[in-house]
Motif scaffolding. Sequence first.
Motif, PDB file in Angstrom:
ATOM      1  N   THR A 179      53.809  13.263  56.838  1.00  0.00           N
ATOM      2  CA  THR A 179      54.711  12.506  57.719  1.00  0.00           C
ATOM      3  C   THR A 179      53.947  11.928  58.908  1.00  0.00           C
ATOM      4  O   THR A 179      54.519  11.618  59.949  1.00  0.00           O
ATOM      5  CB  THR A 179      55.852  13.396  58.236  1.00  0.00           C
ATOM      6  N   SER A 180      52.620  11.788  58.754  1.00  0.00           N
ATOM      7  CA  SER A 180      51.788  11.364  59.884  1.00  0.00           C
ATOM      8  C   SER A 180      51.954   9.885  60.193  1.00  0.00           C
ATOM      9  O   SER A 180      52.601   9.148  59.454  1.00  0.00           O
ATOM     10  CB  SER A 180      50.321  11.645  59.559  1.00  0.00           C
ATOM     11  N   THR A 181      51.342   9.480  61.269  1.00  0.00           N
ATOM     12  CA  THR A 181      51.216   8.099  61.773  1.00  0.00           C
ATOM     13  C   THR A 181      52.449   7.639  62.543  1.00  0.00           C
ATOM     14  O   THR A 181      53.537   8.204  62.383  1.00  0.00           O
ATOM     15  CB  THR A 181      50.902   7.045  60.672  1.00  0.00           C
ATOM     16  N   ASN A 182      52.256   6.621  63.382  1.00  0.00           N
ATOM     17  CA  ASN A 182      53.367   6.079  64.167  1.00  0.00           C
ATOM     18  C   ASN A 182      53.116   4.620  64.523  1.00  0.00           C
ATOM     19  O   ASN A 182      51.969   4.171  64.570  1.00  0.00           O
ATOM     20  CB  ASN A 182      53.634   6.946  65.407  1.00  0.00           C
ATOM     21  N   TYR A 183      54.218   3.917  64.774  1.00  0.00           N
ATOM     22  CA  TYR A 183      54.183   2.456  64.900  1.00  0.00           C
ATOM     23  C   TYR A 183      55.165   2.047  65.990  1.00  0.00           C
ATOM     24  O   TYR A 183      56.272   2.596  66.058  1.00  0.00           O
ATOM     25  CB  TYR A 183      54.585   1.811  63.564  1.00  0.00           C
ATOM     26  N   SER A 184      54.757   1.081  66.814  1.00  0.00           N
ATOM     27  CA  SER A 184      55.674   0.663  67.875  1.00  0.00           C
ATOM     28  C   SER A 184      55.508  -0.807  68.182  1.00  0.00           C
ATOM     29  O   SER A 184      54.502  -1.430  67.831  1.00  0.00           O
ATOM     30  CB  SER A 184      55.437   1.489  69.148  1.00  0.00           C
ATOM     31  N   VAL A 185      56.504  -1.349  68.853  1.00  0.00           N
ATOM     32  CA  VAL A 185      56.443  -2.741  69.313  1.00  0.00           C
ATOM     33  C   VAL A 185      57.054  -2.806  70.709  1.00  0.00           C
ATOM     34  O   VAL A 185      58.037  -2.120  71.012  1.00  0.00           O
ATOM     35  CB  VAL A 185      57.144  -3.691  68.306  1.00  0.00           C
ATOM     36  N   ARG A 186      56.418  -3.591  71.562  1.00  0.00           N
ATOM     37  CA  ARG A 186      56.882  -3.765  72.944  1.00  0.00           C
ATOM     38  C   ARG A 186      58.128  -4.631  72.926  1.00  0.00           C
ATOM     39  O   ARG A 186      58.192  -5.648  72.236  1.00  0.00           O
ATOM     40  CB  ARG A 186      55.766  -4.447  73.742  1.00  0.00           C
ATOM     41  N   LEU A 187      59.138  -4.210  73.694  1.00  0.00           N
ATOM     42  CA  LEU A 187      60.367  -4.993  73.803  1.00  0.00           C
ATOM     43  C   LEU A 187      60.260  -5.931  75.005  1.00  0.00           C
ATOM     44  O   LEU A 187      59.523  -5.645  75.952  1.00  0.00           O
ATOM     45  CB  LEU A 187      61.561  -4.047  73.958  1.00  0.00           C
ATOM     46  N   PRO A 188      60.990  -7.056  74.984  1.00  0.00           N
ATOM     47  CA  PRO A 188      60.918  -7.978  76.123  1.00  0.00           C
ATOM     48  C   PRO A 188      61.474  -7.332  77.393  1.00  0.00           C
ATOM     49  O   PRO A 188      62.253  -6.370  77.327  1.00  0.00           O
ATOM     50  CB  PRO A 188      61.766  -9.167  75.676  1.00  0.00           C
ATOM     51  N   ASP A 189      61.100  -7.891  78.530  1.00  0.00           N
ATOM     52  CA  ASP A 189      61.495  -7.301  79.822  1.00  0.00           C
ATOM     53  C   ASP A 189      63.017  -7.207  79.971  1.00  0.00           C
ATOM     54  O   ASP A 189      63.523  -6.301  80.624  1.00  0.00           O
ATOM     55  CB  ASP A 189      60.909  -8.120  80.980  1.00  0.00           C
ATOM     56  N   ASP A 190      63.759  -8.169  79.349  1.00  0.00           N
ATOM     57  CA  ASP A 190      65.221  -8.118  79.522  1.00  0.00           C
ATOM     58  C   ASP A 190      65.880  -7.000  78.709  1.00  0.00           C
ATOM     59  O   ASP A 190      67.094  -6.820  78.765  1.00  0.00           O
ATOM     60  CB  ASP A 190      65.869  -9.475  79.236  1.00  0.00           C
ATOM     61  N   ALA A 231      55.134  12.198  68.904  1.00  0.00           N
ATOM     62  CA  ALA A 231      54.398  12.970  69.900  1.00  0.00           C
ATOM     63  C   ALA A 231      53.291  12.133  70.544  1.00  0.00           C
ATOM     64  O   ALA A 231      52.847  12.413  71.654  1.00  0.00           O
ATOM     65  CB  ALA A 231      53.800  14.211  69.249  1.00  0.00           C
ATOM     66  N   GLU A 232      52.862  11.096  69.840  1.00  0.00           N
ATOM     67  CA  GLU A 232      51.750  10.273  70.348  1.00  0.00           C
ATOM     68  C   GLU A 232      52.237   9.070  71.157  1.00  0.00           C
ATOM     69  O   GLU A 232      51.453   8.155  71.435  1.00  0.00           O
ATOM     70  CB  GLU A 232      50.856   9.860  69.181  1.00  0.00           C
ATOM     71  N   THR A 233      53.495   9.084  71.553  1.00  0.00           N
ATOM     72  CA  THR A 233      54.049   7.970  72.336  1.00  0.00           C
ATOM     73  C   THR A 233      53.205   7.633  73.576  1.00  0.00           C
ATOM     74  O   THR A 233      53.005   6.446  73.870  1.00  0.00           O
ATOM     75  CB  THR A 233      55.508   8.291  72.731  1.00  0.00           C
ATOM     76  N   PRO A 234      52.668   8.628  74.331  1.00  0.00           N
ATOM     77  CA  PRO A 234      51.866   8.262  75.518  1.00  0.00           C
ATOM     78  C   PRO A 234      50.684   7.347  75.195  1.00  0.00           C
ATOM     79  O   PRO A 234      50.306   6.506  76.025  1.00  0.00           O
ATOM     80  CB  PRO A 234      51.379   9.624  76.052  1.00  0.00           C
ATOM     81  N   LEU A 235      50.111   7.483  74.011  1.00  0.00           N
ATOM     82  CA  LEU A 235      48.987   6.615  73.642  1.00  0.00           C
ATOM     83  C   LEU A 235      49.457   5.179  73.415  1.00  0.00           C
ATOM     84  O   LEU A 235      48.761   4.219  73.759  1.00  0.00           O
ATOM     85  CB  LEU A 235      48.276   7.160  72.399  1.00  0.00           C
ATOM     86  N   HIS A 236      50.642   5.027  72.824  1.00  0.00           N
ATOM     87  CA  HIS A 236      51.210   3.684  72.653  1.00  0.00           C
ATOM     88  C   HIS A 236      51.481   3.051  74.016  1.00  0.00           C
ATOM     89  O   HIS A 236      51.142   1.890  74.252  1.00  0.00           O
ATOM     90  CB  HIS A 236      52.513   3.758  71.854  1.00  0.00           C
ATOM     91  N   LEU A 237      52.071   3.832  74.907  1.00  0.00           N
ATOM     92  CA  LEU A 237      52.440   3.297  76.220  1.00  0.00           C
ATOM     93  C   LEU A 237      51.219   2.825  76.990  1.00  0.00           C
ATOM     94  O   LEU A 237      51.242   1.782  77.650  1.00  0.00           O
ATOM     95  CB  LEU A 237      53.198   4.361  77.023  1.00  0.00           C
ATOM     96  N   LEU A 238      50.117   3.566  76.893  1.00  0.00           N
ATOM     97  CA  LEU A 238      48.924   3.165  77.657  1.00  0.00           C
ATOM     98  C   LEU A 238      48.362   1.847  77.141  1.00  0.00           C
ATOM     99  O   LEU A 238      47.813   1.056  77.907  1.00  0.00           O
ATOM    100  CB  LEU A 238      47.867   4.269  77.651  1.00  0.00           C
ATOM    101  N   LEU A 239      48.502   1.604  75.834  1.00  0.00           N
ATOM    102  CA  LEU A 239      47.975   0.350  75.277  1.00  0.00           C
ATOM    103  C   LEU A 239      48.824  -0.848  75.720  1.00  0.00           C
ATOM    104  O   LEU A 239      48.295  -1.944  75.897  1.00  0.00           O
ATOM    105  CB  LEU A 239      47.891   0.441  73.754  1.00  0.00           C
ATOM    106  N   TYR A 240      50.118  -0.639  75.914  1.00  0.00           N
ATOM    107  CA  TYR A 240      50.951  -1.715  76.468  1.00  0.00           C
ATOM    108  C   TYR A 240      50.590  -1.954  77.931  1.00  0.00           C
ATOM    109  O   TYR A 240      50.476  -3.083  78.374  1.00  0.00           O
ATOM    110  CB  TYR A 240      52.437  -1.355  76.341  1.00  0.00           C
ATOM    111  N   ARG A 241      50.386  -0.863  78.642  1.00  0.00           N
ATOM    112  CA  ARG A 241      50.099  -0.928  80.075  1.00  0.00           C
ATOM    113  C   ARG A 241      48.732  -1.527  80.355  1.00  0.00           C
ATOM    114  O   ARG A 241      48.574  -2.415  81.177  1.00  0.00           O
ATOM    115  CB  ARG A 241      50.109   0.515  80.592  1.00  0.00           C
ATOM    116  N   THR A 242      47.725  -1.046  79.642  1.00  0.00           N
ATOM    117  CA  THR A 242      46.335  -1.350  80.000  1.00  0.00           C
ATOM    118  C   THR A 242      45.741  -2.500  79.215  1.00  0.00           C
ATOM    119  O   THR A 242      44.946  -3.268  79.748  1.00  0.00           O
ATOM    120  CB  THR A 242      45.453  -0.092  79.766  1.00  0.00           C
ATOM    121  N   MET A 243      46.101  -2.621  77.936  1.00  0.00           N
ATOM    122  CA  MET A 243      45.423  -3.594  77.073  1.00  0.00           C
ATOM    123  C   MET A 243      46.285  -4.819  76.769  1.00  0.00           C
ATOM    124  O   MET A 243      45.884  -5.680  75.992  1.00  0.00           O
ATOM    125  CB  MET A 243      44.989  -2.919  75.755  1.00  0.00           C
TER     126      MET A 243
END
Length: 217
Positions: free
Chosen positions: A30-41, A83-95
């Motif tokens: 059940t490994s791996t995870n995937y996300s997409v940034r939502l618009p500001d609104d 559980a790896e959500t913080p890693l996704h968030l940092l990539l939206y924030r920093t990269m």
Amino acid sequence: MTHYPDFKMVAEQLVQTARWASRMGWAPATSTNYSVRLPDDAAPAYCAITSSGVDKGTIEVEHILAVDQHGRPIDADRLKPSAETPLHLLLYRTMGAGAVLHTHSLPAALLSQLARDEGRILLSGWELLKGLSGIDTHEVEISLPVFPNSQNMQALSTRVERSLSRERSCYGFLLAGHGLYAWGKDIPEAKRHLEVFEYLLQCQREVTLHGHPANTR
Ligand SMILES: [Zn+2]
């Protein structure tokens, strides 16, 4: 589910992406995870992400939830974000990422473990490097950072964020013995970058196994 009107469409795109990665053999158990940034609104919803513990071969839209910029679920009592959500968030924030895809392929786990001490894998001379945005020649050297794995996601994301903020253009990193993170400005670009890295890691694994020096440094 968040009030964001296009959430279901975004969730469907994530489901298709996760199933594709599973079919490619990059999402065992059940490994791996995937996300997409939502618009500001869509705020306070910040990104849509796969929930924890779901088989990516049979994942459904109901397994996608929205989290805020701190990784807290928005109106999703039943679901727990990866559980790896913080890693996704940092990539939206920093990269400046718009979508983040994380896989557990065999070449990624194996080669990152071997490169744990060097802290990076160098990729050069391969035609498919041109699949990375901004690259138009095989005569280039791309450095794929390798970080030690950890179960402390907050500490790990702080460490990765500090290091990646010094990189110029970078679309991926590895966690040693664990897997690959790839991202792009949207899902199609992130998928392309993921496919490029997975293919090149496969090439690199063949070279490592068979000891041929071509295209390695
Ligand atoms: Zn993982």
